[in-house]
Scaffold this motif. Structure first.
Motif, PDB file in Angstrom:
ATOM      1  N   ASN A   1       0.841  -1.199   0.000  1.00 41.59           N
ATOM      2  CA  ASN A   1       0.000   0.000   0.000  1.00 41.59           C
ATOM      3  C   ASN A   1       0.874   1.246   0.000  1.00 41.59           C
TER       4      ASN A   1
ATOM      5  N   GLY B   1       2.153   1.335   3.444  1.00 39.72           N
ATOM      6  CA  GLY B   1       2.912   0.098   3.261  1.00 39.72           C
ATOM      7  C   GLY B   1       2.503  -0.978   4.247  1.00 39.72           C
TER       8      GLY B   1
ATOM      9  N   LEU C   1      -0.375 -12.041   5.110  1.00 37.82           N
ATOM     10  CA  LEU C   1      -1.348 -12.912   4.439  1.00 37.82           C
ATOM     11  C   LEU C   1      -0.929 -13.187   2.999  1.00 37.82           C
TER      12      LEU C   1
ATOM     13  N   TYR D   1      -2.611  -9.002  -8.636  1.00 40.51           N
ATOM     14  CA  TYR D   1      -3.232  -8.766  -9.954  1.00 40.51           C
ATOM     15  C   TYR D   1      -2.509  -9.571 -11.030  1.00 40.51           C
TER      16      TYR D   1
ATOM     17  N   PRO E   1      -5.296  -1.716 -10.558  1.00 36.14           N
ATOM     18  CA  PRO E   1      -4.917  -0.316 -10.345  1.00 36.14           C
ATOM     19  C   PRO E   1      -3.730   0.024 -11.236  1.00 36.14           C
ATOM     20  N   ASP E   2      -3.222   1.245 -11.115  1.00 33.83           N
ATOM     21  CA  ASP E   2      -2.103   1.648 -11.974  1.00 33.83           C
ATOM     22  C   ASP E   2      -0.878   0.770 -11.780  1.00 33.83           C
ATOM     23  N   VAL E   3      -0.683   0.250 -10.567  1.00 32.94           N
ATOM     24  CA  VAL E   3       0.436  -0.641 -10.293  1.00 32.94           C
ATOM     25  C   VAL E   3      -0.136  -2.022  -9.988  1.00 32.94           C
TER      26      VAL E   3
ATOM     27  N   GLY F   1       0.040  -5.334  -6.333  1.00 29.75           N
ATOM     28  CA  GLY F   1      -0.664  -5.471  -5.060  1.00 29.75           C
ATOM     29  C   GLY F   1      -1.660  -6.614  -5.049  1.00 29.75           C
TER      30      GLY F   1
ATOM     31  N   LEU G   1      -7.497  -8.579  -3.225  1.00 30.93           N
ATOM     32  CA  LEU G   1      -8.363  -8.446  -2.048  1.00 30.93           C
ATOM     33  C   LEU G   1      -7.973  -7.207  -1.221  1.00 30.93           C
TER      34      LEU G   1
ATOM     35  N   GLY H   1      -9.684   0.697  -3.131  1.00 34.41           N
ATOM     36  CA  GLY H   1      -8.865   1.217  -4.217  1.00 34.41           C
ATOM     37  C   GLY H   1      -9.621   1.249  -5.533  1.00 34.41           C
TER      38      GLY H   1
ATOM     39  N   TYR I   1      -9.272   0.946 -13.694  1.00 37.35           N
ATOM     40  CA  TYR I   1      -9.586   1.796 -14.848  1.00 37.35           C
ATOM     41  C   TYR I   1     -10.296   1.099 -15.993  1.00 37.35           C
TER      42      TYR I   1
ATOM     43  N   ILE J   1     -10.306  -9.792   9.773  1.00 33.85           N
ATOM     44  CA  ILE J   1      -9.322 -10.105   8.722  1.00 33.85           C
ATOM     45  C   ILE J   1     -10.055 -10.860   7.625  1.00 33.85           C
TER      46      ILE J   1
ATOM     47  N   TRP K   1       7.493   7.298 -12.706  1.00 37.85           N
ATOM     48  CA  TRP K   1       7.617   8.709 -12.348  1.00 37.85           C
ATOM     49  C   TRP K   1       8.151   8.912 -10.937  1.00 37.85           C
TER      50      TRP K   1
ATOM     51  N   TYR L   1     -10.470  10.231   0.878  1.00 31.51           N
ATOM     52  CA  TYR L   1     -11.116   8.916   0.782  1.00 31.51           C
ATOM     53  C   TYR L   1     -10.221   7.828   1.354  1.00 31.51           C
ATOM     54  N   ARG L   2      -8.965   8.152   1.626  1.00 27.98           N
ATOM     55  CA  ARG L   2      -7.980   7.142   2.014  1.00 27.98           C
ATOM     56  C   ARG L   2      -6.749   7.925   2.415  1.00 27.98           C
TER      57      ARG L   2
ATOM     58  N   ARG M   1      -6.129   1.812  13.213  1.00 29.86           N
ATOM     59  CA  ARG M   1      -6.358   1.787  11.762  1.00 29.86           C
ATOM     60  C   ARG M   1      -7.543   2.690  11.431  1.00 29.86           C
TER      61      ARG M   1
HETATM   62  C1  LIG Z   1       2.731   4.845  -8.572  1.00 27.91           C
HETATM   63  C2  LIG Z   1       1.563   4.309  -7.795  1.00 27.91           C
HETATM   64  C3  LIG Z   1       0.323   4.256  -8.384  1.00 27.91           C
HETATM   65  C4  LIG Z   1      -0.776   3.748  -7.666  1.00 27.91           C
HETATM   66  N1  LIG Z   1      -1.987   3.691  -8.301  1.00 27.91           N
HETATM   67  C5  LIG Z   1      -3.059   3.217  -7.628  1.00 27.91           C
HETATM   68  C6  LIG Z   1      -4.314   3.103  -8.280  1.00 27.91           C
HETATM   69  O1  LIG Z   1      -4.443   3.379  -9.472  1.00 27.91           O
HETATM   70  N2  LIG Z   1      -5.366   2.655  -7.559  1.00 27.91           N
HETATM   71  C7  LIG Z   1      -5.241   2.297  -6.254  1.00 27.91           C
HETATM   72  O2  LIG Z   1      -6.227   1.870  -5.652  1.00 27.91           O
HETATM   73  N3  LIG Z   1      -4.064   2.388  -5.623  1.00 27.91           N
HETATM   74  C8  LIG Z   1      -2.962   2.831  -6.262  1.00 27.91           C
HETATM   75  N4  LIG Z   1      -1.753   2.893  -5.621  1.00 27.91           N
HETATM   76  C9  LIG Z   1      -1.670   2.589  -4.189  1.00 27.91           C
HETATM   77  C10 LIG Z   1      -1.299   1.136  -3.845  1.00 27.91           C
HETATM   78  O3  LIG Z   1      -0.041   0.814  -4.372  1.00 27.91           O
HETATM   79  C11 LIG Z   1      -2.315   0.117  -4.356  1.00 27.91           C
HETATM   80  O4  LIG Z   1      -3.604   0.430  -3.880  1.00 27.91           O
HETATM   81  C12 LIG Z   1      -1.973  -1.313  -3.960  1.00 27.91           C
HETATM   82  O5  LIG Z   1      -2.804  -2.198  -4.680  1.00 27.91           O
HETATM   83  C13 LIG Z   1      -2.207  -1.565  -2.479  1.00 27.91           C
HETATM   84  O6  LIG Z   1      -1.357  -2.600  -2.058  1.00 27.91           O
HETATM   85  P1  LIG Z   1      -1.873  -3.995  -1.534  1.00 27.91           P
HETATM   86  O7  LIG Z   1      -2.882  -4.462  -2.492  1.00 27.91           O
HETATM   87  O8  LIG Z   1      -0.689  -4.857  -1.247  1.00 27.91           O
HETATM   88  O9  LIG Z   1      -2.602  -3.524  -0.206  1.00 27.91           O
HETATM   89  P2  LIG Z   1      -2.444  -4.079   1.242  1.00 27.91           P
HETATM   90  O10 LIG Z   1      -1.362  -3.368   1.935  1.00 27.91           O
HETATM   91  O11 LIG Z   1      -2.449  -5.556   1.242  1.00 27.91           O
HETATM   92  O12 LIG Z   1      -3.854  -3.627   1.793  1.00 27.91           O
HETATM   93  C14 LIG Z   1      -4.207  -2.299   2.023  1.00 27.91           C
HETATM   94  C15 LIG Z   1      -4.750  -2.153   3.445  1.00 27.91           C
HETATM   95  O13 LIG Z   1      -5.973  -2.884   3.547  1.00 27.91           O
HETATM   96  C16 LIG Z   1      -6.015  -3.623   4.752  1.00 27.91           C
HETATM   97  N5  LIG Z   1      -6.084  -5.040   4.424  1.00 27.91           N
HETATM   98  C17 LIG Z   1      -5.359  -5.699   3.484  1.00 27.91           C
HETATM   99  N6  LIG Z   1      -5.674  -6.987   3.463  1.00 27.91           N
HETATM  100  C18 LIG Z   1      -6.620  -7.159   4.402  1.00 27.91           C
HETATM  101  C19 LIG Z   1      -7.366  -8.276   4.849  1.00 27.91           C
HETATM  102  N7  LIG Z   1      -7.170  -9.473   4.324  1.00 27.91           N
HETATM  103  N8  LIG Z   1      -8.256  -8.103   5.840  1.00 27.91           N
HETATM  104  C20 LIG Z   1      -8.453  -6.882   6.386  1.00 27.91           C
HETATM  105  N9  LIG Z   1      -7.788  -5.771   5.994  1.00 27.91           N
HETATM  106  C21 LIG Z   1      -6.888  -5.919   5.021  1.00 27.91           C
HETATM  107  C22 LIG Z   1      -4.760  -3.349   5.524  1.00 27.91           C
HETATM  108  O14 LIG Z   1      -5.034  -2.397   6.519  1.00 27.91           O
HETATM  109  C23 LIG Z   1      -3.814  -2.752   4.497  1.00 27.91           C
HETATM  110  O15 LIG Z   1      -3.020  -1.730   5.048  1.00 27.91           O
HETATM  111  C24 LIG Z   1      -0.623   3.337  -6.322  1.00 27.91           C
HETATM  112  C25 LIG Z   1       0.642   3.385  -5.745  1.00 27.91           C
HETATM  113  C26 LIG Z   1       1.725   3.842  -6.478  1.00 27.91           C
HETATM  114  C27 LIG Z   1       3.072   3.837  -5.823  1.00 27.91           C
END
Ligand SMILES: Cc1cc2nc3c(=O)[nH]c(=O)nc-3n(C[C@H](O)[C@H](O)[C@H](O)COP(=O)(O)OP(=O)(O)OC[C@H]3O[C@@H](n4cnc5c(N)ncnc54)[C@H](O)[C@@H]3O)c2cc1C
Length: 467
Positions: free
Chosen positions: A4, A9, A22, A47, A66-68, A71, A74, A81, A84, A147, A301, A391-392, A433
């Motif tokens: 995240n 993160g 997880l 993804y 998402p753009d990246v 992640g 779920l 999040g 597009y 969770i 970028w 929103y976040r 949180r």
């Molecule tokens: C350049 C760049 C572009 C990005 N573009 C986008 C974008 O277009 N759209 C977007 O949405 N984000 C974007 N992001 C933000 C982020 O990188 C993404 O949202 C990414 O998918 C989130 O990481 P993750 O899926 O590992 O989330 P995680 O860290 O796994 O989850 C996010 C949060 O949700 C909660 N969570 C996760 N899993 C669980 C679970 N099983 N049960 C309960 N709670 C849970 C935790 O609190 C956690 O901190 C971008 C980031 C960067 C650096």
């Protein structure tokens, strides 16, 4: 999966917490239902993994990324999040959860709570979201109430698609561009949630560092952006709209005529297709993302400054010229005050837009880190005073943002605390949180507010120890 980036993160909010990874072993794709166009995944399914499995099975289905793409399908959805394709609102396209509650009980939501015949999963678990009684899924998003260990997601049947960009020559046409987008989005002429970016992002998405364009300290001047943009494919423009249309060739062609006609109200608007641009141009990466192919190009970028780290500031703003301009003015002024380049990416829907600002800073510089945090705090406070809320947010700003949602003597937070205390009486799960503190932590000074954010960055500690 803990990716995240920009929102915290993997860091827990309270020192001494146990981090549950997880992503490592709960990474099974439990089902892909080609007829229902849905899947059931565990938290560690990225993804990329879901995309590759669909390709391996040769199914005519798209994921929405998402753009990246690194992640968790779920994790991103549970954090509400965005992506597009037309399925870009991830939480709105999830269907059914399985959750471990803080007392260890296992809960299924939606149709999953009705046992299937002979002990199998209910066949409509991934078909109908709310089922019967209160719709409880929402309280498990952006919360610390449970969770989530399984989630159903809808997948989009593959279709024809055409990405494009539209450039606008003048900075001051910003509110007019937003006004032009609104009816197109409300009428669902626009195929996805488009992005509106400033031309500075054209420089940044070349993956070259800022020093390639501007060597003096401080933000890159508008005139310098202009000079360099004029050598890039889109030229000396101001705002760049990235959209994608879906369907067969005839319907895409008629949609594009409508869109071009609507934007023609803005002098100098110019539409370009991927075939008009060189292969390295960023539009080609949008073609992938907007047709469900995960990429990592968006990270390019972040080369903008050395040792780049970043913070996202993401207020929700009505899709209306005057609101967009009001937020933009605050953001421009405060970026200048704190000496940062403004890198905006606006995700514009019919009634609201996520005005997303990416503060990119050198994480090796204590001064830059402190300034980035102060800029975040001031933007959160100023926009909230005008009625716009995030929103976040990054975990460091969770308490501050939570406090901006204070209507009715903090009725929403008191409601969240009531649920938290009922579900998690020992206060063990992700204390703090989204600003939700369990009873055992409340009123003991755990919140990070004001300049405590900067102090936390300096390693001076972020709260009292629990007695
Ligand atoms: C350049 C760049 C572009 C990005 N573009 C986008 C974008 O277009 N759209 C977007 O949405 N984000 C974007 N992001 C933000 C982020 O990188 C993404 O949202 C990414 O998918 C989130 O990481 P993750 O899926 O590992 O989330 P995680 O860290 O796994 O989850 C996010 C949060 O949700 C909660 N969570 C996760 N899993 C669980 C679970 N099983 N049960 C309960 N709670 C849970 C935790 O609190 C956690 O901190 C971008 C980031 C960067 C650096």
């Amino acid at each position: 999966m803990g990716r995240n980036i920009g929102y915290g993160g993997t860091a827990p909010r309270v020192p001494g917490s146990v981090v549950i990874d997880l992503g490592r072993r709960m990474n099974r794709i439990l089902n892909i239902d080609a007829e229902n166009a849905s899947c059931l995944v565990e938290p560690g399914v990225s993804y990329f993994a879901l995309y590759e499995e669909i390709q391996r099975q040769k199914l005519p289905l798209w994921i929405d990324t998402p753009d990246v793409g690194g992640g968790s399908v779920l994790g991103n959805a549970i954090d509400r999040g965005v992506g597009y394709t037309p399925y870009g609102d991830h939480f709105a396209n999830h269907c059914g959860l399985e959750i471990v509650l803080p007392n260890g009980e296992l809960l299924r939501t939606g149709m999953g709570s009705l046992p299937g015949k002979d002990g199998v999963d209910n066949p409509t678990w991934q078909s109908f979201q709310p089922a019967y009684g209160p719709y409880s899924d929402g309280i498990f998003s952006q919360s610390n109430f449970g969770i989530v260990v399984r989630m159903g997601m809808w997948l989009m049947p593959e279709t024809g698609h055409q990405s494009y960009l539209i450039t606008f020559p003048r900075d001051e046409d910003f509110p007019a561009i937003i006004e032009a987008i609104r009816p197109l989005a409300q009428q669902r002429v626009l195929g996805n949630i488009p992005q509106l970016r400033h031309v500075i992002q054209e420089l940044a998405t070349t993956a070259q560092p800022k020093s390639a364009f501007h060597s003096s300290p401080g933000p890159i001047p508008r005139e310098t952006i202009r000079q360099h943009a004029s050598c890039l494919p889109v030229g000396d423009v101001s705002w760049v709209f990235y959209g994608t249309q879906y369907g067969d060739a005839a319907s895409i062609s008629s949609q594009l005529s409508l869109i071009e006609g609507a934007f023609a109200a803005i002098p100098g608007a110019k539409l370009r297709l991927p075939s008009d641009l060189p292969p390295e141009h960023y539009l080609h990466s949008r073609v992938s993302v907007c047709s469900g192919v995960p990429v990592l190009r968006e990270l390019d970028w972040l080369n903008w400054v050395p040792n780049a780290a970043h913070l996202f500031f993401s207020p929700i703003v009505p899709t209306r010229g005057r609101d967009a301009q009001a937020v933009h003015d605050i953001v421009v002024r405060l970026h200048a005050k704190y000496g940062f380049d403004l890198l905006p990416t606006l995700c514009v829907a019919g009634r609201e837009m996520h005005y997303i600002v990416n503060i990119v800073y050198d994480r090796a510089s204590v001064d830059e880190k402190r300034r980035a945090a102060a800029l975040m705090r001031e933007m959160i406070a100023e926009t909230a005073a005008e009625g716009y809320g995030e929103y976040r947010t990054h975990i460091l700003f969770a308490d501050m943002v939570a406090r901006t949602y204070s209507w009715g003597d903090n009725a929403l937070m008191r409601f969240n605390e009531t649920i938290k205390d009922a579900l998690d009486p020992n206060g063990i799960l992700a204390p703090g949180r989204n600003g939700i503190w369990p009873k055992r932590f409340r009123g003991k000074g755990w919140e990070i507010l004001g300049t405590e954010v900067e102090d936390a960055l300096d390693g001076k500690g972020i709260g009292p120890s629990l007695s």
